[in-house]
Design an enzyme around this catalytic site. Structure first.
Site, PDB file in Angstrom:
ATOM      1  N   PHE A   1       0.821  -1.215   0.000  1.00 14.33           N
ATOM      2  CA  PHE A   1       0.000   0.000   0.000  1.00 14.33           C
ATOM      3  C   PHE A   1       0.851   1.260   0.000  1.00 14.33           C
ATOM      4  O   PHE A   1       1.944   1.279   0.573  1.00 14.33           O
ATOM      5  CB  PHE A   1      -0.927  -0.001   1.228  1.00 14.33           C
ATOM      6  CG  PHE A   1      -1.811  -1.215   1.294  1.00 14.33           C
ATOM      7  CD1 PHE A   1      -2.894  -1.340   0.437  1.00 14.33           C
ATOM      8  CD2 PHE A   1      -1.534  -2.245   2.181  1.00 14.33           C
ATOM      9  CE1 PHE A   1      -3.696  -2.476   0.466  1.00 14.33           C
ATOM     10  CE2 PHE A   1      -2.324  -3.388   2.213  1.00 14.33           C
ATOM     11  CZ  PHE A   1      -3.411  -3.509   1.355  1.00 14.33           C
ATOM     12  N   GLU A   2       0.323   2.300  -0.649  1.00 13.07           N
ATOM     13  CA  GLU A   2       0.997   3.610  -0.668  1.00 13.07           C
ATOM     14  C   GLU A   2       0.326   4.597   0.275  1.00 13.07           C
ATOM     15  O   GLU A   2       0.961   5.514   0.776  1.00 13.07           O
ATOM     16  CB  GLU A   2       0.976   4.189  -2.101  1.00 13.07           C
ATOM     17  CG  GLU A   2       1.875   3.446  -3.082  1.00 13.07           C
ATOM     18  CD  GLU A   2       3.303   3.304  -2.566  1.00 13.07           C
ATOM     19  OE1 GLU A   2       3.855   4.317  -2.055  1.00 13.07           O
ATOM     20  OE2 GLU A   2       3.854   2.193  -2.637  1.00 13.07           O
TER      21      GLU A   2
END
Length: 298
Positions: free
Chosen positions: A26-27
């Site tokens: 995830f960013e």
């Protein structure tokens, strides 16, 4: 097992030994606050470490809360007290959503607030005139919206005053959120939904609700983080199914339920598809604390 019994989708447990791999997918991380990072004034173990870890990995971090009693500025102070680093622009609360909503519809009237300082502070910052029961001797003819949030001083007169304004069919009824409860340090306490229901009942009106899982708060996020809200790489972390998880699903995000607040694993297993999390963990500590702290494999 339970899944067979309910015929439901399995949820994946996130274990501390897999946390680095899990976080790498995830960013952007969208956090609920009450029940996830703290309960009442008690921080949840590992919360500060997780935020620090994500910052060191250059992740985008957003805090989204339905609690309307605090403005973004007041929230910053709470984070500071718990030694969690935060910027005001990363915080999205339902009181801020109320101000944004009124600005977006080009509202030109005055607001009657049944709620707390979080709402009045945000209205003031947005230059939206308001009054509260404290301010008024007599009903104010210029009121064109009633905004309802958590109000620990709610009483008969305040409800009756809101009812009077809502006799006017053009007066808007807006709720910051409709959570039935919220997690305090010792137990669940009555939430803003209780106040909203009372005013809906007496006015015969349905409130426009702004907090999670409703679209307004999501639109605030999308407007502020246009390039950083790629649903494929965004994770919503929360403790409630019907607000946090449903909010994440509405945004197309992946969702992680932590069991440190309202919902239990059993609740999640019984949840319908709109509020069933993709992942679960006992708390945010699972993601941030080295294995030796959370298990015996030191």
């Amino acid at each position: 097992g339970i899944n067979a019994e309910y015929g439901l989708l399995p949820m994946n447990e996130v274990r501390s030994e897999d946390s680095a791999h899990f976080l790498a997918q995830f960013e952007t991380f969208v956090f609920d606050c009450d029940g996830v990072l703290w309960r009442g004034s008690e921080p949840i173990e590992g919360a500060r470490e997780l935020i620090e870890l994500l910052r060191s990995l250059n992740k985008t971090i957003i805090f989204v809360t339905n609690n309307s009693t605090s403005s973004r500025k007041q929230y910053c102070k709470k984070f500071e007290k718990l030694a969690i680093s935060v910027k005001e622009t990363e915080i999205f609360g339902s009181s801020y959503a109320a101000a944004v909503y009124l600005l977006n519809i080009n509202f030109k009237g005055k607001v009657y607030v049944v709620g707390s300082q979080g709402i009045t502070d945000e209205l003031e910052l947005a230059n939206i005139p308001f009054s509260t029961f404290h301010h008024e001797e007599n009903p104010d003819e210029t009121i064109e919206a009633v905004v309802v949030g958590l109000d620990i001083h709610l009483n008969y007169e305040r409800i009756a005053r809101a009812q009077k304004y809502l006799f006017n069919p053009n007066c808007l009824l807006i709720a910051t959120n409709d959570d039935s409860t919220f997690p305090a340090a010792e137990r669940l306490m009555p939430g803003a939904g209780v106040m909203v229901s009372a005013i809906e009942k007496v006015s015969g009106r349905k409130a426009t609700v702004l907090g999670k899982p409703h679209p307004t708060l999501l639109q605030c996020l999308q407007a502020a983080y246009q390039n950083h809200l790629n649903p494929k790489t965004t994770l919503m972390i929360g403790d409630r199914l019907e607000t946090d998880v449903a909010f994440g699903k509405n945004g197309g995000f992946k969702t992680l339920l932590v069991l440190s607040g309202v919902a239990s694993l059993e609740d999640a297993q019984k949840a319908d598809e709109n509020s069933k999390p993709d992942f679960w963990a006992p708390s945010v500590g699972t993601l941030s604390l080295p294995e030796g702290r959370t298990s015996n494999s030191a």
